[in-house]
Design a protein around this motif. Structure first.
Motif, PDB file in Angstrom:
ATOM      1  N   ARG A 108      29.459   5.884  35.366  1.00 18.71           N
ATOM      2  CA  ARG A 108      29.233   4.737  34.492  1.00 18.71           C
ATOM      3  C   ARG A 108      29.348   3.424  35.264  1.00 18.71           C
ATOM      4  N   THR A 109      30.327   3.350  36.170  1.00 22.54           N
ATOM      5  CA  THR A 109      30.487   2.117  36.939  1.00 22.54           C
ATOM      6  C   THR A 109      29.285   1.889  37.850  1.00 22.54           C
ATOM      7  N   THR A 110      28.834   2.950  38.531  1.00 20.61           N
ATOM      8  CA  THR A 110      27.708   2.739  39.444  1.00 20.61           C
ATOM      9  C   THR A 110      26.419   2.462  38.667  1.00 20.61           C
ATOM     10  N   MET A 111      26.241   3.153  37.535  1.00 17.88           N
ATOM     11  CA  MET A 111      25.069   2.847  36.705  1.00 17.88           C
ATOM     12  C   MET A 111      25.163   1.405  36.214  1.00 17.88           C
ATOM     13  N   GLY A 112      26.365   1.022  35.754  1.00 18.15           N
ATOM     14  CA  GLY A 112      26.588  -0.342  35.290  1.00 18.15           C
ATOM     15  C   GLY A 112      26.278  -1.343  36.384  1.00 18.15           C
ATOM     16  N   GLY A 113      26.690  -1.005  37.611  1.00 17.30           N
ATOM     17  CA  GLY A 113      26.389  -1.864  38.740  1.00 17.30           C
ATOM     18  C   GLY A 113      24.895  -2.014  38.950  1.00 17.30           C
ATOM     19  N   ARG A 114      24.167  -0.898  38.815  1.00 19.78           N
ATOM     20  CA  ARG A 114      22.708  -0.966  38.922  1.00 19.78           C
ATOM     21  C   ARG A 114      22.136  -1.951  37.915  1.00 19.78           C
ATOM     22  N   TYR A 115      22.571  -1.788  36.650  1.00 25.55           N
ATOM     23  CA  TYR A 115      22.056  -2.690  35.621  1.00 25.55           C
ATOM     24  C   TYR A 115      22.433  -4.135  35.939  1.00 25.55           C
ATOM     25  N   SER A 116      23.698  -4.345  36.329  1.00 24.45           N
ATOM     26  CA  SER A 116      24.139  -5.726  36.594  1.00 24.45           C
ATOM     27  C   SER A 116      23.344  -6.340  37.734  1.00 24.45           C
ATOM     28  N   LEU A 117      23.167  -5.575  38.824  1.00 25.79           N
ATOM     29  CA  LEU A 117      22.403  -6.108  39.956  1.00 25.79           C
ATOM     30  C   LEU A 117      20.953  -6.371  39.562  1.00 25.79           C
ATOM     31  N   THR A 118      20.374  -5.438  38.780  1.00 29.85           N
ATOM     32  CA  THR A 118      18.986  -5.627  38.364  1.00 29.85           C
ATOM     33  C   THR A 118      18.856  -6.888  37.529  1.00 29.85           C
ATOM     34  N   ILE A 119      19.792  -7.066  36.581  1.00 28.52           N
ATOM     35  CA  ILE A 119      19.745  -8.269  35.753  1.00 28.52           C
ATOM     36  C   ILE A 119      19.864  -9.504  36.631  1.00 28.52           C
ATOM     37  N   GLY A 120      20.821  -9.459  37.594  1.00 25.16           N
ATOM     38  CA  GLY A 120      20.984 -10.599  38.490  1.00 25.16           C
ATOM     39  C   GLY A 120      19.692 -10.929  39.232  1.00 25.16           C
ATOM     40  N   ALA A 121      19.046  -9.901  39.778  1.00 22.53           N
ATOM     41  CA  ALA A 121      17.825 -10.126  40.557  1.00 22.53           C
ATOM     42  C   ALA A 121      16.705 -10.646  39.664  1.00 22.53           C
ATOM     43  N   LEU A 122      16.593 -10.047  38.471  1.00 21.83           N
ATOM     44  CA  LEU A 122      15.535 -10.446  37.542  1.00 21.83           C
ATOM     45  C   LEU A 122      15.703 -11.903  37.124  1.00 21.83           C
ATOM     46  N   VAL A 123      16.943 -12.268  36.808  1.00 18.86           N
ATOM     47  CA  VAL A 123      17.223 -13.657  36.422  1.00 18.86           C
ATOM     48  C   VAL A 123      16.843 -14.588  37.554  1.00 18.86           C
ATOM     49  N   ALA A 124      17.229 -14.200  38.797  1.00 22.23           N
ATOM     50  CA  ALA A 124      16.927 -15.066  39.932  1.00 22.23           C
ATOM     51  C   ALA A 124      15.423 -15.278  40.057  1.00 22.23           C
ATOM     52  N   VAL A 125      14.644 -14.186  39.932  1.00 18.05           N
ATOM     53  CA  VAL A 125      13.190 -14.305  40.079  1.00 18.05           C
ATOM     54  C   VAL A 125      12.609 -15.192  38.973  1.00 18.05           C
ATOM     55  N   LEU A 126      12.979 -14.892  37.720  1.00 16.28           N
ATOM     56  CA  LEU A 126      12.409 -15.643  36.597  1.00 16.28           C
ATOM     57  C   LEU A 126      12.810 -17.116  36.645  1.00 16.28           C
ATOM     58  N   ALA A 127      14.114 -17.358  36.867  1.00 18.97           N
ATOM     59  CA  ALA A 127      14.586 -18.744  36.879  1.00 18.97           C
ATOM     60  C   ALA A 127      13.932 -19.513  38.021  1.00 18.97           C
ATOM     61  N   THR A 128      13.735 -18.832  39.165  1.00 17.04           N
ATOM     62  CA  THR A 128      13.096 -19.506  40.294  1.00 17.04           C
ATOM     63  C   THR A 128      11.660 -19.875  39.962  1.00 17.04           C
ATOM     64  N   LEU A 129      10.948 -18.939  39.316  1.00 17.43           N
ATOM     65  CA  LEU A 129       9.568 -19.224  38.931  1.00 17.43           C
ATOM     66  C   LEU A 129       9.504 -20.435  38.005  1.00 17.43           C
ATOM     67  N   ILE A 130      10.287 -20.378  36.912  1.00 17.98           N
ATOM     68  CA  ILE A 130      10.249 -21.482  35.940  1.00 17.98           C
ATOM     69  C   ILE A 130      10.676 -22.779  36.615  1.00 17.98           C
ATOM     70  N   GLY A 131      11.812 -22.710  37.333  1.00 21.34           N
ATOM     71  CA  GLY A 131      12.364 -23.916  37.937  1.00 21.34           C
ATOM     72  C   GLY A 131      11.412 -24.529  38.954  1.00 21.34           C
ATOM     73  N   THR A 132      10.803 -23.673  39.803  1.00 21.70           N
ATOM     74  CA  THR A 132       9.906 -24.199  40.829  1.00 21.70           C
ATOM     75  C   THR A 132       8.672 -24.823  40.195  1.00 21.70           C
ATOM     76  N   LEU A 133       8.103 -24.136  39.199  1.00 27.27           N
ATOM     77  CA  LEU A 133       6.893 -24.665  38.563  1.00 27.27           C
ATOM     78  C   LEU A 133       7.175 -26.012  37.907  1.00 27.27           C
ATOM     79  N   LEU A 134       8.186 -26.033  37.023  1.00 27.18           N
ATOM     80  CA  LEU A 134       8.467 -27.272  36.297  1.00 27.18           C
ATOM     81  C   LEU A 134       8.965 -28.359  37.237  1.00 27.18           C
ATOM     82  N   GLY A 135       9.854 -27.980  38.167  1.00 29.43           N
ATOM     83  CA  GLY A 135      10.406 -28.973  39.081  1.00 29.43           C
ATOM     84  C   GLY A 135       9.334 -29.587  39.960  1.00 29.43           C
ATOM     85  N   SER A 136       8.422 -28.756  40.492  1.00 33.08           N
ATOM     86  CA  SER A 136       7.418 -29.322  41.390  1.00 33.08           C
ATOM     87  C   SER A 136       6.406 -30.139  40.593  1.00 33.08           C
TER      88      SER A 136
END
Lengths: 318, 307
Positions: free
Chosen positions: B96-124
């Protein structure tokens, strides 16, 4: 300066209104205050109608916030159904509770961050500096709830088991006995203070280093001022400006109730009631908390800006 | 960044005549050298790889399933069969911990990608076009900052966020503001420089100037923000789950593992501490990495190395 403050406050108002409007609609759209009543409908028609009337549910979602605003302008913030009291009473009572951990935490964090950044900057690359920097990295990495739980386990559970001294409590406000309150408040205060010290002292160290290496400090030393005067009067005053910004943010975040720390330690502050209020939904309570925190944030940011002018007379507002 | 008109020979001559002993280094080479000198950054990188591989391999290697209860073996302590013990209904906590870690890391990476896209587009867009676009984006940033994040998060999470992807989208919608501000600043700074004017004189359109000439310069500042964003997203996700409004069980994340175990914290603190310490370790590594990258890409940001 007075005109500047008024202008600052006035320009924030539209933003605040939009924010309040969006929060109201957001909470209304995503939660259903009638959920409990729908299940028992023919029998509890009376209660159903009361809720519909209370939140103006017969009107469009986009109109409803104005009903709330009309009451709020007259000073009537409604009644919290989670707490069963008028929102203003809840804000006052819970606000005091939040302040009981917010103010000590803020003071502790500010003093420690200041001392540690001065120490680290003056003894850059010393063993002490390395230890402090490492600790602050570690502190930043702790989410508030993990730190709170760790402190709870060590000091409120394991310490009495090992030593028999019941100094600290896991939380809850049971009595008005001052000793017990101090025992209860200590751990949440330490939790919050640790998180802020970790973040602020790194920042303060960088600010202090930049000042210490600048020319006017060399001049101050060259003209024979004592080291104490150079550091505490000349250097610190300049390094304080970025820290003041951070402190304003910290303090307003703390006073509005720290949702996580308060729920870890079951401390009846503003933060602790927010999540139940959102789940219920207790719209009046949510709006009360949002408006309260927003006002505090605006006021303390303004105070910080005015304080810049005191710290550095070259900064003027007109 | 050597001028393209300078040939190798000219550089050699310059070195010989000026009495210089070292060859000029490219920006990338200097940045790499600074990064590898930064021991903490290397440690952070290795730590992250290690943690990620535990998360990826863990559920594979273990014979248990993450959602398979075993009522006969509830609340067991760590043992050879169950290295992290079992939870209140007898599910293996290592899986459960390692699966949870997978989900947490995936969420972290996904957030980073999405936020970067939105932030870069609007910011630039805000930084490049200015005028009303800048006003709109700046006010949007202010709005996101004024509304307490926890309210937006829990409101939306209560309704849409039971799924990891939903939480990631919500987090990204809140976290793009920092990137937008950074990008806006950098774009505004570069917009006025000569090479942009040269590109415009050569007939390049706004889109080409923005994407080919200006945005590559933003990369350095953004990559630092991305690493820090991953850490922040993981912490926020676990905080939400901890408050009971995040990803819903039985899907494990590091945060809701802590949430589920905190009721038994008196008798069984290890079940709270293990997932908690994984979160701390991830954030620690990510911050070290971000710090190293910042020094590598922008050495001026290190005020303490001035002398």
């Amino acid at each position: 300066m007075f005109a500047y403050s008024i202008r600052r406050i006035l320009t924030t108002i539209p933003l605040l209104l939009v924010a309040l409007y969006l929060v109201y609609i957001g909470v209304s759209v995503t939660t259903d205050p009638l959920a409990e009543f729908r299940l028992c409908l023919p029998r509890c028609q009376e209660g159903y109608d009361r809720i519909v009337e209370l939140y103006n549910l017969d009107q469009s979602v986009f109109v409803r916030p104005f009903g709330w605003a009309a009451d709020a302008i007259t000073g009537d913030f409604g009644t919290s159904n989670v707490a069963g009291q008028p929102v203003s009473t809840v804000l006052w009572e819970r606000g005091i509770n939040s302040a009981m951990i917010a103010i000590p935490a803020f003071l502790l964090a500010a003093v420690l961050a200041l001392l540690l950044s001065v120490y680290s900057a003056r003894r850059q690359y010393s063993a002490g500096d390395y230890v402090l920097t490492g600790l602050s990295f570690f502190g930043i990495a702790f989410p508030a709830f993990v730190l709170g739980l760790v402190l709870q386990v060590i000091f409120a559970i394991k310490l009495p088991e090992w030593t028999g001294w019941k100094l600290f409590y896991t939380g809850g406000k049971r009595t008005d006995n001052i000793g017990e309150i101090i025992g209860t408040v200590t751990l949440p205060v330490v939790t919050l203070a640790t998180l802020f010290v970790a973040a602020d002292s790194r920042f303060g160290r960088a600010a202090m280093l930049e000042v210490i290496n600048s020319d006017f400090i060399r001049t101050a030393r060259a003209k024979g001022l004592s080291e104490r005067r150079v550091i505490w009067r000349h250097a610190l005053r300049n390094a304080l400006i970025p820290l003041v910004t951070l402190w304003a943010l910290n303090f307003s975040a703390l006073l509005g109730g720290s949702v996580i720390t308060e729920s870890v330690f079951s401390w009846p502050g503003l933060g602790q009631i927010l999540i139940p209020a959102l789940q219920r939904p207790d719209l009046d309570m949510v709006m009360g908390i949002v408006i309260f925190t927003a006002i505090i944030t605006v006021v303390f940011n303004l105070l910080a800006d005015l304080l810049y002018g005191v710290l550095d007379p070259r900064i003027r507002y007109d | 960044m050597t001028d393209s008109s300078t040939t190798k020979l000219e550089v050699d001559i310059a070195i010989a005549t000026e009495g210089l002993t070292a060859e000029p280094k490219s920006f990338g080479k200097l940045a790499r050298e600074r990064f590898f000198k930064h021991k903490l950054a290397i440690a952070g990188f290795i730590g992250l790889v290690l943690i990620a591989s535990i998360f990826v391999l863990g559920p594979w290697l273990s014979p248990w399933a993450f959602d398979e209860p075993n009522v006969l073996n509830r609340r067991a302590g760590p043992s050879r069969d169950h290295p992290f013990g079992t939870d209140t209904i007898g599910r293996d906590l290592f899986v459960r911990t390692t699966m949870g870690g997978r989900y947490s890391l995936t969420i972290g990476a996904l957030v980073a990608v999405l936020a970067t896209l939105i932030g870069t587009l609007l910011g630039s867009a805000a930084g490049f076009f200015g005028k009303w676009i800048d006003t709109v984006v700046s006010q949007l940033v202010n709005l996101v900052l004024v509304v307490p994040a926890i309210i937006v998060l829990s409101v939306v999470a209560l309704r849409f966020g039971a799924q990891p992807v939903g939480i990631a989208v919500v987090l990204a919608l809140l976290l793009w503001t920092r990137i937008a501000r950074v990008v806006r600043g950098v774009v505004m700074q570069f917009r006025e420089q000569e090479f942009v004017m040269a590109a415009r004189a050569a007939g390049a359109g706004s889109g080409r100037i923005l994407f080919r000439h200006i945005l590559p310069n933003v990369f350095g500042a953004v990559i630092v923000e991305i690493t820090l964003l991953i850490g922040l997203a993981i912490v926020l996700e676990s905080t939400l789950s901890f408050l009971g409004v995040g990803v819903k069980p039985p899907t494990p994340t590091l945060g809701n593992l802590v949430f589920q175990a905190k009721g038994d914290i008196n008798s069984d603190p290890i079940r709270v501490l293990l997932p908690g310490m994984f979160i701390v370790a991830i954030v620690l590594c990510v911050n070290f990495l971000g710090d190293g990258l910042r020094d590598a890409i922008d050495p001026r940001s290190r005020a303490d190395e001035k002398e």
